[in-house]
Design a protein around this motif. Structure first.
Motif, PDB file in Angstrom:
ATOM      1  N   GLU A 152      24.537 -13.841  12.704  1.00  0.00           N
ATOM      2  CA  GLU A 152      24.060 -15.175  12.341  1.00  0.00           C
ATOM      3  C   GLU A 152      22.536 -15.259  12.432  1.00  0.00           C
ATOM      4  OE1 GLU A 152      24.442 -19.853  13.764  1.00  0.00           O
ATOM      5  OE2 GLU A 152      25.455 -18.262  14.898  1.00  0.00           O
TER       6      GLU A 152
ATOM      7  N   HIS B 224      21.112 -13.350   9.407  1.00  0.00           N
ATOM      8  CA  HIS B 224      21.295 -14.115   8.164  1.00  0.00           C
ATOM      9  C   HIS B 224      20.329 -15.289   8.084  1.00  0.00           C
ATOM     10  CE1 HIS B 224      24.553 -12.304   5.999  1.00  0.00           C
ATOM     11  NE2 HIS B 224      25.359 -12.287   7.049  1.00  0.00           N
ATOM     12  N   ARG B 225      20.209 -16.014   9.189  1.00  0.00           N
ATOM     13  CA  ARG B 225      19.332 -17.190   9.205  1.00  0.00           C
ATOM     14  C   ARG B 225      17.891 -16.793   8.912  1.00  0.00           C
ATOM     15  NH1 ARG B 225      21.349 -19.196  13.657  1.00  0.00           N
ATOM     16  NH2 ARG B 225      19.786 -18.266  15.018  1.00  0.00           N
ATOM     17  N   GLN B 226      17.455 -15.672   9.506  1.00  0.00           N
ATOM     18  CA  GLN B 226      16.075 -15.243   9.310  1.00  0.00           C
ATOM     19  C   GLN B 226      15.849 -14.660   7.920  1.00  0.00           C
ATOM     20  OE1 GLN B 226      13.735 -15.999  11.509  1.00  0.00           O
ATOM     21  NE2 GLN B 226      12.194 -15.252  10.086  1.00  0.00           N
ATOM     22  N   LEU B 227      16.860 -13.990   7.376  1.00  0.00           N
ATOM     23  CA  LEU B 227      16.736 -13.423   6.025  1.00  0.00           C
ATOM     24  C   LEU B 227      16.449 -14.499   4.987  1.00  0.00           C
ATOM     25  CD1 LEU B 227      19.605 -10.775   6.010  1.00  0.00           C
ATOM     26  CD2 LEU B 227      17.187 -10.295   5.588  1.00  0.00           C
ATOM     27  N   ASP B 228      16.921 -15.697   5.246  1.00  0.00           N
ATOM     28  CA  ASP B 228      16.693 -16.802   4.308  1.00  0.00           C
ATOM     29  C   ASP B 228      15.313 -17.436   4.461  1.00  0.00           C
ATOM     30  OD1 ASP B 228      19.170 -16.594   3.097  1.00  0.00           O
ATOM     31  OD2 ASP B 228      20.142 -17.954   4.524  1.00  0.00           O
ATOM     32  N   ARG B 229      14.552 -17.004   5.473  1.00  0.00           N
ATOM     33  CA  ARG B 229      13.264 -17.648   5.741  1.00  0.00           C
ATOM     34  C   ARG B 229      12.071 -16.711   5.571  1.00  0.00           C
ATOM     35  NH1 ARG B 229      12.254 -18.813  10.555  1.00  0.00           N
ATOM     36  NH2 ARG B 229      10.935 -20.619  10.155  1.00  0.00           N
TER      37      ARG B 229
ATOM     38  N   THR C  84      10.964 -12.254   6.370  1.00  0.00           N
ATOM     39  CA  THR C  84      11.351 -10.956   6.930  1.00  0.00           C
ATOM     40  C   THR C  84      10.177 -10.139   7.444  1.00  0.00           C
ATOM     41  OG1 THR C  84      11.283  -9.951   4.729  1.00  0.00           O
ATOM     42  CG2 THR C  84      13.425 -10.795   5.509  1.00  0.00           C
TER      43      THR C  84
END
Length: 407
Positions: free
Chosen positions: A70, A73-78, A80
């Motif tokens: 989780e 995933h959360r960081q991948l959307d913001r 990298t």
């Protein structure tokens, strides 16, 4: 677009396909993993295996732990990667949490375990010249025989494993090798040029070699008297594996620098770090050391989630409690194909009767029975299951080992 996992070719075909295009620097067991969850992996044919290696402790929290997935995933959307040319909004909380977890002041984030070791070596030498006053170019570092700290040219230069060393010289000078678990030899090797003593609190690659009680305390006292640093390589032994956050905690020892890696990335991304005292890590100045990916936002997000999992103490407790089950199970196998073992927490080096086969052969037999382990030297195998393993799963692995040895 990233290609999907190849389910159209068999394990045998995929292994054959690697041979002409991959450098042959590994000799993996002939299993092709396609999926994993918790303590279990599945190959391309759908066969399931209990993972009793956990990526050499990189998977302390099992495969795809929900909290870690989780966070990723959360960081991948913001965000990298920024490189350290800029700040990012995840690094401060990661460093603050990791320093608090380990009882240290500062964090130097890197990527791989070998990078953490190389960074520790550089910091120790810089400290020796700037703080201790060792003449330039004369700093020495004392290391232990049978060590495993990585595979860079500097590191293999002070290895005693000829397979790791041979053909890669010339090597970096400045290292003195003494027997492990021998305080008298260590005392004789330390002098005014010594920047640091670099050791593993438990030697993993050598076969999970646990030193005598008092050894780590003796190392700490010796380094303090000699005004040199104690650098503990906890890349395999740290972050819950032995039943404590760090293996040095079994003797209430606080090193000057601790090297971390493997489990710090949660089995998702490579994350490593040097943590230590402010007056030691503080010798670094801008431009003297760095890493483009070290401390990247994705790594920091996952690393922060790892710290949160360890902060509760649950995984350390599980390793202690299940470690008792592991020791009892291995004790019952003494004289039944097992000639000796060393264990601490959920980590064991098991010496199999050489008459029954090499460590590689025993590992292959266990693989055919659905248990994944890995051999080390001679007839020794290593057991390092995820800390999420259940008691029933652990007993299943021990029962299968008994079956394989009896056969």
């Amino acid at each position: 677009m990233t290609a999907p996992a190849d389910r159209t070719r068999s394990s045998e075909e995929l292994i054959r396909a690697e041979e002409p295009v991959l450098a042959q620097n590994y000799h993996p067991l002939p299993v092709v993993v396609a999926r994993a969850e918790g303590a279990w992996v599945e190959d391309v044919e759908g066969r399931r295996y209990l993972d009793m290696l956990a990526g050499y402790s990189a998977l302390n929290f099992g495969h795809r732990h929900p909290a870690l997935i989780e966070a990723a995933h959360r960081q991948l959307d913001r965000l990298t990667l920024t490189s350290r040319a800029f700040h990012n909004d995840r690094l401060a909380s990661f460093a603050t949490g990791l320093a608090a977890l380990t009882g240290q002041d500062m964090v130097l984030p890197m990527n791989t375990g070998a990078e953490a070791v190389e960074s520790g070596i550089k910091v120790a030498r810089k400290w020796a010249y700037e703080v201790k006053g060792v003449p330039d170019g004369r700093a020495t570092i004392v290391v232990a025989a049978d060590n495993f700290h990585g595979r860079t040219t500097t590191i293999v230069g002070f290895s005693t494993d000829e397979t790791a060393r041979s053909g890669f010289g010339p090597f970096t000078p400045g290292f003195r090798v003494v027997p492990y678990n021998d305080l008298a030899a260590l005392r004789a090797a330390v002098d005014d040029t010594t920047a640091a003593v670099l050791i593993e609190p438990i030697q993993g690659e050598a076969g999970v070699i646990v030193p005598d009680d008092g050894y780590l305390t003796g190392v700490r006292e010796l380094t303090q008297r000699a005004n040199c640093l104690f650098v503990a390589d906890e890349i395999q032994s740290g972050l819950g594996r032995t039943g404590r956050t760090l293996a040095v905690e079994h003797e209430s020892v606080v090193p000057d620098l601790v090297l971390l890696g493997k489990a710090l990335g949660g089995g998702i991304v490579p994350v490593s770090a040097v943590v230590g005292r402010r007056e030691v890590l503080g010798v670094l100045r801008p431009g003297e050391h760095g890493s483009t990916f070290g401390g990247n936002p994705l790594a920091a997000a996952v690393g922060t989630a790892v710290v949160e999992l360890l902060r509760t103490g649950e995984f350390q407790r599980r390793a202690r409690e299940l470690g008792v089950v592991l020791r009892e199970g291995l004790t019952a196998l003494l004289g039944k194909g097992v000639v000796g073992f060393r264990a601490r927490g959920l980590w064991a080096g098991v010496d199999v009767d050489p008459a029954l086969g090499t460590g590689r052969e025993v590992s292959e037999r266990l693989m055919r029975e659905g248990i994944l382990v890995k051999d080390t030297h001679g007839s020794t195998i290593r057991l390092a299951p995820p800390l999420t393993v259940t008691e029933d799963e652990l007993r299943q692995a021990l029962g299968t080992l008994e079956k394989v040895l009896a056969a």
